[in-house]
Design a protein around this motif. Structure first.
Motif, PDB file in Angstrom:
ATOM      1  N   ARG A   1       0.841  -1.206   0.000  1.00  0.00           N
ATOM      2  CA  ARG A   1       0.000   0.000   0.000  1.00  0.00           C
ATOM      3  C   ARG A   1       0.877   1.257   0.000  1.00  0.00           C
ATOM      4  N   ALA A   2       1.977   1.195   0.758  1.00  0.00           N
ATOM      5  CA  ALA A   2       2.890   2.344   0.785  1.00  0.00           C
ATOM      6  C   ALA A   2       3.494   2.584  -0.591  1.00  0.00           C
ATOM      7  N   MET A   3       3.720   1.515  -1.352  1.00  0.00           N
ATOM      8  CA  MET A   3       4.270   1.653  -2.708  1.00  0.00           C
ATOM      9  C   MET A   3       3.298   2.386  -3.628  1.00  0.00           C
ATOM     10  N   LYS A   4       1.993   2.154  -3.414  1.00  0.00           N
ATOM     11  CA  LYS A   4       0.996   2.788  -4.284  1.00  0.00           C
ATOM     12  C   LYS A   4       0.939   4.298  -4.080  1.00  0.00           C
ATOM     13  N   SER A   5       1.280   4.751  -2.882  1.00  0.00           N
ATOM     14  CA  SER A   5       1.242   6.192  -2.589  1.00  0.00           C
ATOM     15  C   SER A   5       2.619   6.652  -2.139  1.00  0.00           C
ATOM     16  N   GLN A   6       3.595   6.451  -3.002  1.00  0.00           N
ATOM     17  CA  GLN A   6       4.976   6.802  -2.652  1.00  0.00           C
ATOM     18  C   GLN A   6       5.113   8.313  -2.443  1.00  0.00           C
ATOM     19  N   PRO A   7       5.880   8.716  -1.450  1.00  0.00           N
ATOM     20  CA  PRO A   7       6.144  10.163  -1.278  1.00  0.00           C
ATOM     21  C   PRO A   7       6.949  10.706  -2.450  1.00  0.00           C
ATOM     22  N   LYS A   8       6.853  12.014  -2.661  1.00  0.00           N
ATOM     23  CA  LYS A   8       7.523  12.617  -3.809  1.00  0.00           C
ATOM     24  C   LYS A   8       9.025  12.768  -3.608  1.00  0.00           C
ATOM     25  N   GLU A   9       9.454  13.003  -2.367  1.00  0.00           N
ATOM     26  CA  GLU A   9      10.891  13.230  -2.149  1.00  0.00           C
ATOM     27  C   GLU A   9      11.663  11.920  -2.301  1.00  0.00           C
ATOM     28  N   PRO A  10      12.872  11.979  -2.870  1.00  0.00           N
ATOM     29  CA  PRO A  10      13.668  10.772  -3.127  1.00  0.00           C
ATOM     30  C   PRO A  10      13.936   9.941  -1.874  1.00  0.00           C
ATOM     31  N   GLU A  11      14.231  10.602  -0.757  1.00  0.00           N
ATOM     32  CA  GLU A  11      14.538   9.850   0.456  1.00  0.00           C
ATOM     33  C   GLU A  11      13.317   9.069   0.934  1.00  0.00           C
ATOM     34  N   GLY A  12      12.152   9.666   0.816  1.00  0.00           N
ATOM     35  CA  GLY A  12      10.926   8.968   1.208  1.00  0.00           C
ATOM     36  C   GLY A  12      10.667   7.760   0.326  1.00  0.00           C
ATOM     37  N   ARG A  13      10.871   7.926  -0.994  1.00  0.00           N
ATOM     38  CA  ARG A  13      10.686   6.794  -1.913  1.00  0.00           C
ATOM     39  C   ARG A  13      11.678   5.683  -1.609  1.00  0.00           C
ATOM     40  N   ARG A  14      12.917   6.093  -1.290  1.00  0.00           N
ATOM     41  CA  ARG A  14      13.933   5.089  -0.992  1.00  0.00           C
ATOM     42  C   ARG A  14      13.543   4.266   0.228  1.00  0.00           C
ATOM     43  N   GLN A  15      13.002   4.936   1.249  1.00  0.00           N
ATOM     44  CA  GLN A  15      12.608   4.233   2.459  1.00  0.00           C
ATOM     45  C   GLN A  15      11.437   3.291   2.198  1.00  0.00           C
ATOM     46  N   VAL A  16      10.501   3.709   1.351  1.00  0.00           N
ATOM     47  CA  VAL A  16       9.362   2.859   1.027  1.00  0.00           C
ATOM     48  C   VAL A  16       9.825   1.600   0.303  1.00  0.00           C
TER      49      VAL A  16
END
Length: 430
Positions: free
Chosen positions: A286-301
């Protein structure tokens, strides 16, 4: 005492006859100094307190679950300094110990493994290693994106790792966290050696025996007799062979992933495996479907998803998949392309289980099918529910037991245990 501050060399106002600097100057400075800032609370204070409570709980089953969870987290973290025994020392000790154990007659597998474990933790589980392990586990617990259960399991391990330093009474072989490290590292060691053998055997399967060099033929012969080190050293000493094995492994993985995307390809998972992956990976997906826009947030997801997949694909899960694939690859009723695909899939999934399982989840077109009409109905009923609870999985688990599928029922039991702490909502909005 005079209200005005005297000079350093003036007589002290207290009337002692001494100079101020030698009498009350230090005391006055201390009184005038601002109060010290309060020591900030440890960022893992609550998690460490929860871990301490767990260690003191009379219900040892909760501690066993935490240690089992710790093993999953260590496996997902991979070999890192401080989280494993020294790699060379471990490999040398295990290789020599296994050779001695093999020469003993009448030694059962459980006794042999226990002897191996005790030998390793006594030699390598030093006080210095335990201190590094404790620090490494706390560092893992402090990483962002951890669940409370993950932090608690890691803090339990850290507290156990430092127990000997605090009490001085815990022998290495009696410290359960050292056993967890041994289990994880021994499994990695076994898989590494077995993988080299399988890749090499797969590579030479299409070659005539006379095409092999004498050294390669001898190393393969020793490996078939159980002496793996000779084959490992031979492969590592031949860069061209290493490159060829790596290239063929990459090509095989590409073929398998392409087959997984084919709408006609059946699911590689059994129904209980698919259900287990659904409940364990629901939140990370579910977190993958709504990934944050910032690169660090995407990396953590993404890192969180990969970590969850590695934890979900435990040894029993992987072995069950591989056994089905290998059996299908030898099924005389299957056509040749199917047998070749299953052979490729078994090798590829064993080499890169987390990546291939994730690829199967994200790209496969077909769902796992029930093995009986009654099971298919039970699965359809489950998928029609808006949420899954441990109680709602119970009829399916009982059905599997009634049909004699003990391993499948055990997997559903694990899913129920997971759902006790991680409820899953399956509503249409998701």
């Amino acid at each position: 005492m005079s209200p005005s501050k005297p000079g350093r060399n003036d007589p002290c106002p207290c009337g002692s006859g001494k100079k101020y600097k030698a009498c009350h100057a230090a005391e006055d400075r201390a009184k005038a100094a601002p109060p010290p800032s309060p020591t900030p609370a440890h960022p893992l204070k609550q998690d460490l307190e929860a871990a301490m409570s767990l260690l003191g709980d009379a219900d040892v089953s909760r501690l066993s679950q935490a240690l089992e969870h710790l093993g999953v987290l260590l496996q997902a973290a991979g070999p890192q300094p401080g989280l494993r025994y020294d790699d060379k020392a471990f490999s040398d000790h295990v290789g020599q110990a296994l050779a001695k154990l093999a020469a003993q007659e009448g030694l059962d597998a459980m006794a042999a493994r226990n002897s191996l474990r005790v030998g390793v933790v006594r030699e390598l589980g030093t006080r210095g290693f335990q201190e590094k392990l404790g620090a490494g586990l706390l560092a893992q617990a402090a990483k962002g994106g951890r669940t409370p259960e993950e932090r608690r399991a890691l803090c339990v391990g850290a507290l156990l790792a430092t127990a000997a330093k605090k009490t001085g009474k815990v022998r290495p072989e009696d410290n359960p966290v050292l056993d967890v490290v041994f289990d994880v590292q021994f499994r990695e060691w076994s898989q590494k050696h077995a993988e080299v053998v399988r890749k090499y055997e797969s590579l030479v399967a299409g070659m005539e025996q006379e095409d092999l060099t004498p050294e390669a033929a001898e190393a393969l012969q020793k490996a078939e007799a159980g002496e793996l080190d000779a084959l490992v050293k031979h492969v590592q000493a031949d860069p061209a062979l290493v490159e060829r094995i790596s290239r063929e492994a990459k090509e095989r993985a590409q073929r398998v992933e392409a087959k997984l995307r084919d709408p006609a390809t059946p699911s590689v998972f059994s129904p209980e495996e698919e259900l287990w992956l659904t409940v364990v990976l629901w939140e990370p997906l579910r977190a993958m479907k709504s990934q944050p826009k910032e690169p660090e947030g995407r990396r953590q997801v993404i890192a969180g998803l990969l970590r969850a997949v590695k934890g979900a694909v435990d040894p029993e899960f992987l072995e069950g998949m591989l056994e089905r694939m290998r059996a299908g690859a030898k099924d005389p009723a299957a056509d040749e392309p199917t047998r070749e695909w299953l052979t490729d899939a078994a090798i590829a999934f064993e080499a890169e289980p987390a990546r291939l399982v994730l690829a199967a989840l994200l790209t496969a077109r077909q769902e796992a099918r029930g093995r009986s009409a009654e099971e298919m109905v039970a699965l359809a009923d489950l998928k029609a529910l808006p949420a899954w609870t441990p109680e709602q999985l119970e009829p399916y688990r009982m059905l599997l037991e009634k049909e004699g599928r003990a391993a499948a029922a055990w997997r559903i039991r694990r899913a129920q245990d997971w759902l006790h702490e991680h409820p899953v909502q399956l509503d249409a909005a998701d």
